[in-house]
Design a protein around this motif. Structure first.
Motif, PDB file in Angstrom:
ATOM      1  N   ARG A 232       0.871  -1.190   0.000  1.00 29.82           N
ATOM      2  CA  ARG A 232       0.000   0.000   0.000  1.00 29.82           C
ATOM      3  C   ARG A 232       0.896   1.224   0.000  1.00 29.82           C
ATOM      4  NH1 ARG A 232      -4.224  -1.728   4.497  1.00 29.82           N
ATOM      5  NH2 ARG A 232      -2.248  -2.180   5.433  1.00 29.82           N
ATOM      6  N   TYR A 233       0.864   1.940  -1.095  1.00 32.40           N
ATOM      7  CA  TYR A 233       1.717   3.129  -1.208  1.00 32.40           C
ATOM      8  C   TYR A 233       1.011   4.330  -0.582  1.00 32.40           C
ATOM      9  CZ  TYR A 233       4.762   0.532  -4.315  1.00 32.40           C
ATOM     10  OH  TYR A 233       5.638  -0.390  -4.824  1.00 32.40           O
ATOM     11  N   THR A 234       1.778   5.055   0.252  1.00 32.14           N
ATOM     12  CA  THR A 234       1.223   6.243   0.921  1.00 32.14           C
ATOM     13  C   THR A 234       1.257   7.410  -0.064  1.00 32.14           C
ATOM     14  OG1 THR A 234       2.265   5.451   2.939  1.00 32.14           O
ATOM     15  CG2 THR A 234       1.471   7.721   2.953  1.00 32.14           C
ATOM     16  N   PRO A 235       0.118   8.072  -0.276  1.00 27.80           N
ATOM     17  CA  PRO A 235       0.137   9.228  -1.189  1.00 27.80           C
ATOM     18  C   PRO A 235       0.918  10.380  -0.572  1.00 27.80           C
ATOM     19  CG  PRO A 235      -2.034   8.950  -0.207  1.00 27.80           C
ATOM     20  CD  PRO A 235      -1.219   7.822   0.266  1.00 27.80           C
ATOM     21  N   CYS A 236       1.792  10.969  -1.361  1.00 30.94           N
ATOM     22  CA  CYS A 236       2.616  12.084  -0.860  1.00 30.94           C
ATOM     23  C   CYS A 236       2.236  13.349  -1.594  1.00 30.94           C
ATOM     24  CB  CYS A 236       4.099  11.796  -1.111  1.00 30.94           C
ATOM     25  SG  CYS A 236       4.692  10.414  -0.159  1.00 30.94           S
ATOM     26  N   THR A 237       2.348  14.454  -0.888  1.00 29.39           N
ATOM     27  CA  THR A 237       2.064  15.742  -1.515  1.00 29.39           C
ATOM     28  C   THR A 237       3.269  16.655  -1.345  1.00 29.39           C
ATOM     29  OG1 THR A 237       1.106  16.599   0.528  1.00 29.39           O
ATOM     30  CG2 THR A 237      -0.416  15.633  -1.059  1.00 29.39           C
ATOM     31  N   ILE A 238       3.362  17.589  -2.261  1.00 25.93           N
ATOM     32  CA  ILE A 238       4.417  18.606  -2.174  1.00 25.93           C
ATOM     33  C   ILE A 238       3.717  19.950  -2.278  1.00 25.93           C
ATOM     34  CG2 ILE A 238       6.508  19.502  -3.249  1.00 25.93           C
ATOM     35  CD1 ILE A 238       6.567  16.480  -4.487  1.00 25.93           C
ATOM     36  N   ALA A 239       3.843  20.734  -1.244  1.00 22.17           N
ATOM     37  CA  ALA A 239       3.119  22.007  -1.131  1.00 22.17           C
ATOM     38  C   ALA A 239       1.626  21.789  -1.325  1.00 22.17           C
ATOM     39  CB  ALA A 239       3.650  23.022  -2.159  1.00 22.17           C
ATOM     40  N   GLY A 240       1.137  20.657  -0.838  1.00 17.88           N
ATOM     41  CA  GLY A 240      -0.283  20.359  -0.933  1.00 17.88           C
ATOM     42  C   GLY A 240      -0.711  19.777  -2.273  1.00 17.88           C
ATOM     43  N   ILE A 241       0.221  19.662  -3.208  1.00 16.39           N
ATOM     44  CA  ILE A 241      -0.107  19.150  -4.548  1.00 16.39           C
ATOM     45  C   ILE A 241       0.352  17.697  -4.629  1.00 16.39           C
ATOM     46  CG2 ILE A 241       0.311  19.507  -7.021  1.00 16.39           C
ATOM     47  CD1 ILE A 241       1.282  22.373  -6.133  1.00 16.39           C
ATOM     48  N   PRO A 242      -0.460  16.779  -5.194  1.00 16.98           N
ATOM     49  CA  PRO A 242      -0.009  15.381  -5.306  1.00 16.98           C
ATOM     50  C   PRO A 242       1.352  15.295  -5.997  1.00 16.98           C
ATOM     51  CG  PRO A 242      -2.312  15.562  -5.890  1.00 16.98           C
ATOM     52  CD  PRO A 242      -1.826  16.951  -5.659  1.00 16.98           C
ATOM     53  N   ALA A 243       2.186  14.378  -5.518  1.00 18.44           N
ATOM     54  CA  ALA A 243       3.591  14.331  -5.952  1.00 18.44           C
ATOM     55  C   ALA A 243       3.729  14.147  -7.464  1.00 18.44           C
ATOM     56  CB  ALA A 243       4.318  13.205  -5.213  1.00 18.44           C
ATOM     57  N   ASP A 244       2.901  13.269  -8.050  1.00 19.41           N
ATOM     58  CA  ASP A 244       3.016  13.020  -9.496  1.00 19.41           C
ATOM     59  C   ASP A 244       2.697  14.293 -10.280  1.00 19.41           C
ATOM     60  OD1 ASP A 244       1.606   9.715  -9.057  1.00 19.41           O
ATOM     61  OD2 ASP A 244       3.683  10.426  -9.004  1.00 19.41           O
ATOM     62  N   GLU A 245       1.655  14.974  -9.844  1.00 18.02           N
ATOM     63  CA  GLU A 245       1.265  16.217 -10.523  1.00 18.02           C
ATOM     64  C   GLU A 245       2.385  17.252 -10.395  1.00 18.02           C
ATOM     65  OE1 GLU A 245      -2.636  17.580  -9.239  1.00 18.02           O
ATOM     66  OE2 GLU A 245      -2.114  19.616  -9.892  1.00 18.02           O
ATOM     67  N   TYR A 246       2.974  17.333  -9.207  1.00 20.49           N
ATOM     68  CA  TYR A 246       4.047  18.310  -8.976  1.00 20.49           C
ATOM     69  C   TYR A 246       5.238  18.017  -9.892  1.00 20.49           C
ATOM     70  CZ  TYR A 246       7.181  21.339  -6.299  1.00 20.49           C
ATOM     71  OH  TYR A 246       8.053  22.338  -5.911  1.00 20.49           O
TER      72      TYR A 246
END
Lengths: 278, 497
Positions: A232-246
């Motif tokens: 189960r991969y934990t979703p990560c955010t960068i500055a509140g934006i999903p990591a993939d999108e960032y």
């Protein structure tokens, strides 16, 4: 990388220790600190987003599910077998001595120093028997090393390469352990076929238990790998934006400050709504 | 009707208080630094001085006395020097970087003393000079270490995460390995194996030097990559302001008082009990084996506890968990009376009771190790909130002086308590045991007395008011103030050629 002033960009020397730039006078620590802090946070979260999947895979491989926990426990169990007596020595007077793993090293050292007439606990044994026992204990040592390598490789076994490594180390541990047991049984056979009243070196309960537990470990490992370990991969955010999108935005050429600015929410400039408004 | 000249500031998508500011590399370096604090054999220093260097005990006492006086003296001026430091690298990083190598070299020289073949007076003078230099370096370094932990990241959530991770991982990676290696090989050599007792000095020298180098490299890596991320006012505090910062900082005074009272416990440790009553030194390690599996879980519980309880409540729980959970062990040990039939003298039942006790309190071990550090960091933020200046140096000095004083009182009173009850200091080396009366006193000092002394030590924390809305308000205002300082520095700096 040389330090530079964040405003004028000039290189700072080691002797420029004061907090203000000697060229433009700006306070180096405080100048645009908030923005640099947010840049640090973006970078830290980006690094964490790259690192987190590895942690998730390690977690899944060790404690992420009941089969994984069972596999980990089975990998630790053979160590209990090693704490039991690995060898027993029965002398002519029917005295039995149990030899544990802690007694092995001085015993092996004494055998290596012996001048052709090896002894165990001060009693002479046939050279062939002593050689078989020494070889068996060497295999035991290899087995323990492989077991340690297997324990270290288990957290990384959620990838194909990691799974292969875990299989190899587990199999090596079991094969070496089985070889050790076989040699100790051969050792007992040699001494029994020899002079009947001679000292008998035999495999102790620990050797059997160790080998059986290794076999259990390999079986459980095989079953868990065949079934597969869900991650189960934990979703990560960068500055509140999903990591993939960032990452996509970064690859598109935007800078971190541009990304932050484009993703802020600007409240409307009108009067605030009535408390009980529709 | 909307007023076009008034617009609310844009709102970020995410709350800056919940962000990570310390990257993976810096976090790994921080863990290495945390590990380096314990990856040594410093607990064997006294044994090294008495049994390896064989410095005369009277001269040793003299060095300790001179060092204690120097320790107090240098604490006083070091605090103000550190607080008034302002460089482009920050306040603490210069001390960490520039004193790391000298500190490591001095420690290496200390462990190499037996190699130089000095005379008795030569050893004394060398040890005295090294000790004074190491004490001076360590004071600056110690304050800087405490300060960098408070300024690595501006927000408590990120800070707590770092402290928890460092404590968990450094323990799991084997920060205590040198001590176990030392114990194992000391015993092996004393039994005449691997060269015998004659090789014990080599063991101390080699382990001391190796662990110093490894610890030094790990710490230096962190000092090199770390950054201070707390914006502070340019104003340098005067000595008077520094003292006022501490005296008007209620949270730090309460924390210091609590820690000082905890030092005045006059209790005995588990090691004393298993040695003098049960006569089984290895039991100390054995009863901790199940707890070793609970230890990592306890760190995972820290965020959950923090969501439900304030830091104040967790601090009180952490301080008292060991001693209060030991009360059932005490009552169990009292079964059978104070004499030879007392359960407290029976190895197996007491081993089981102690194992259960240790496993139970280990669930709160994470809280015990993380929360006091976080609360100390909070008090530094409180100081900045109230006075506009940060006083990490003086706060460290205050805490250090108070606890050293209390420790000194404890060091004097504890042996006197044992003497009053008839402790036989020669019994252990002669293979004898203490009297039943003395054994019961030791058992009581281990399992019963700390419950009350720790409760008393917790009383000041009941008045600690830095939690809930007050704490949230503090961090919100600090955030605004720091943003304003940064905005001013970015807006009105003059251009100079």
């Amino acid at each position: 990388m040389k330090a530079t002033c964040p405003k004028c960009g000039r290189a700072l020397r080691l002797r420029d220790w004061r907090p203000c730039c000697p060229y433009c006078g700006v306070h180096i620590v405080q100048y645009r600190m908030e923005e640099r802090l947010q840049d640090d946070a973006d970078q830290a979260e980006l690094e964490y987003a790259a690192f987190r999947p590895r942690l998730d895979r390690c977690r899944a491989a060790t404690i992420g599910s009941k089969p994984a926990v069972l596999r980990l426990c089975c990998a630790l169990l053979p160590i209990a077998g090693c704490l039991l007596p690995l060898l027993t020595v029965r002398t002519q007077t029917a005295e039995r001595t149990a030899i544990t793993i802690l007694d092995l090293f001085p015993m092996i050292a004494a055998y290596l120093r012996s001048d052709g007439s090896p002894t165990v606990q001060g009693v002479p044994v046939p050279p062939a028997c002593a050689a078989a026992a020494a070889a068996g204990l060497f295999l035991l040592f290899l087995s323990l090393l492989s077991l340690l390598a297997h324990l270290v490789s288990l957290p990384w076994s959620c990838t194909d390469k990691g799974a292969r490594r875990a299989r190899r180390t587990g199999s090596a541990a079991w094969a070496a352990g089985a070889g050790c047991l076989a040699l100790l049984l051969v050792c007992a056979g040699i001494t029994r076929r020899g002079v009947p009243e001679a000292t008998i070196l035999a495999a102790g309960a620990g050797a059997f238990v160790y080998t059986v537990l290794l076999a259990v470990m390999r079986t459980v490992d095989f079953a868990v790998q065949r079934r597969g370990v869900p991650v189960r991969y934990t979703p990560c955010t960068i500055a509140g934006i999903p990591a993939d999108e960032y990452r996509l935005l970064l690859e598109g050429g935007m800078t971190p400050s541009q990304i932050r600015a484009s993703h802020t929410i600007t409240p409307p400039t009108g009067d605030p709504p009535e408390p009980n408004g529709t | 009707m909307a007023n076009p000249s008034v617009s609310a500031p844009p709102v970020q998508v995410c709350d800056p208080r919940t962000r990570r500011y310390v990257g993976v590399r810096e976090t790994a370096a921080y863990v290495a630094f945390d590990m380096s604090q314990s990856f040594n054999i410093d607990n064997e220093r006294e044994s090294f001085i008495k049994n390896i260097l064989m410095i005369d005990l009277r001269l040793y006492a003299l060095v300790r006395g001179i060092n204690a006086a120097w320790d107090v003296a240098n604490d006083l001026f070091t605090g103000i020097i550190v607080d008034r430091t302002q460089t482009r690298w920050g306040k603490f990083k210069p001390y960490l970087m520039f004193l790391a190598i000298p500190g490591t070299l001095l420690a290496i020289c200390f462990w190499l003393l037996p190699v130089f073949g000095l005379t008795d007076m030569g050893k004394f003078w060398a040890y005295l000079v090294l000790q004074l230099l190491m004490e001076g370096v360590d004071t600056f370094h110690g304050m800087a270490r405490v300060g960098i932990q408070a300024t690595l990241t501006p927000y408590p959530l990120d800070r707590t995460r770092l402290i928890t991770l460092a404590n968990l991982v450094s323990g799991a990676l084997g920060e205590k390995i040198p001590q176990y290696v030392m114990q194992f090989f000391s015993d092996v050599l004393r039994k005449g194996k691997l060269g015998g007792a004659a090789r014990i000095p080599s063991l101390y020298v080699s382990l001391g030097v190796i662990t110093t180098i490894i610890g030094g490299v790990g710490a230096f890596w962190f000092f090199y990559v770390c950054k201070e991320r707390v914006i502070r006012n340019e104003e340098k505090p005067t000595l008077r302001q520094s003292i006022r910062m501490v005296l008007h900082n209620k949270p730090i005074l309460l924390l210091t008082l609590s820690e000082t009272l905890a030092q005045l416990s006059f209790s005995k440790s588990k090691g004393d009990y298993v040695r003098d009553v049960l006569d089984k030194k290895t039991l100390q390690t054995i009863v901790g084996i199940p707890a070793a599996f609970v230890n990592p879980i306890s760190y995972g519980l820290v965020p959950r506890f923090q969501r439900r309880f304030s830091n104040k409540t967790l601090y009180i729980m952490g301080v008292n968990c060991i001693s209060l959970l030991n009360l059932p062990v005490y009552f169990f040990g009292c079964i059978g009376g104070k004499g030879k039939n007392g359960m407290y003298q029976k190895v197996v039942p007491m081993a089981v009771a102690m194992t259960l006790h240790e496993t139970a309190f280990t669930f709160l071990f994470g809280v015990r190790s993380v929360i006091p550090t976080e609360m100390r960091n909070e008090t530094m933020d409180y100081c900045e909130w109230k006075t506009g200046m940060r006083g990490e140096g003086m706060i460290s000095v205050t805490k250090g002086l108070a606890t050293k004083l209390a420790g000194a009182v404890n060091d004097v009173v504890s042996p006197l308590i044992l003497y009053a009850f008839g402790y036989d200091e020669k019994a252990y080396v002669k293979g004898g045991t203490q009297s039943d009366r003395m054994k019961f006193v030791i058992f009581t000092l281990y399992a019963f007395v700390p419950a009350f002394t720790n409760l008393i030590a917790s009383v000041p924390i009941l008045f600690y008011n830095l939690h809930g809305q007050e704490r949230d308000r503090m961090y919100a205002e600090l955030h605004e103030r720091r943003a304003a300082i940064a905005a001013r520095a970015s807006a009105d700096e003059p251009e100079q050629s």
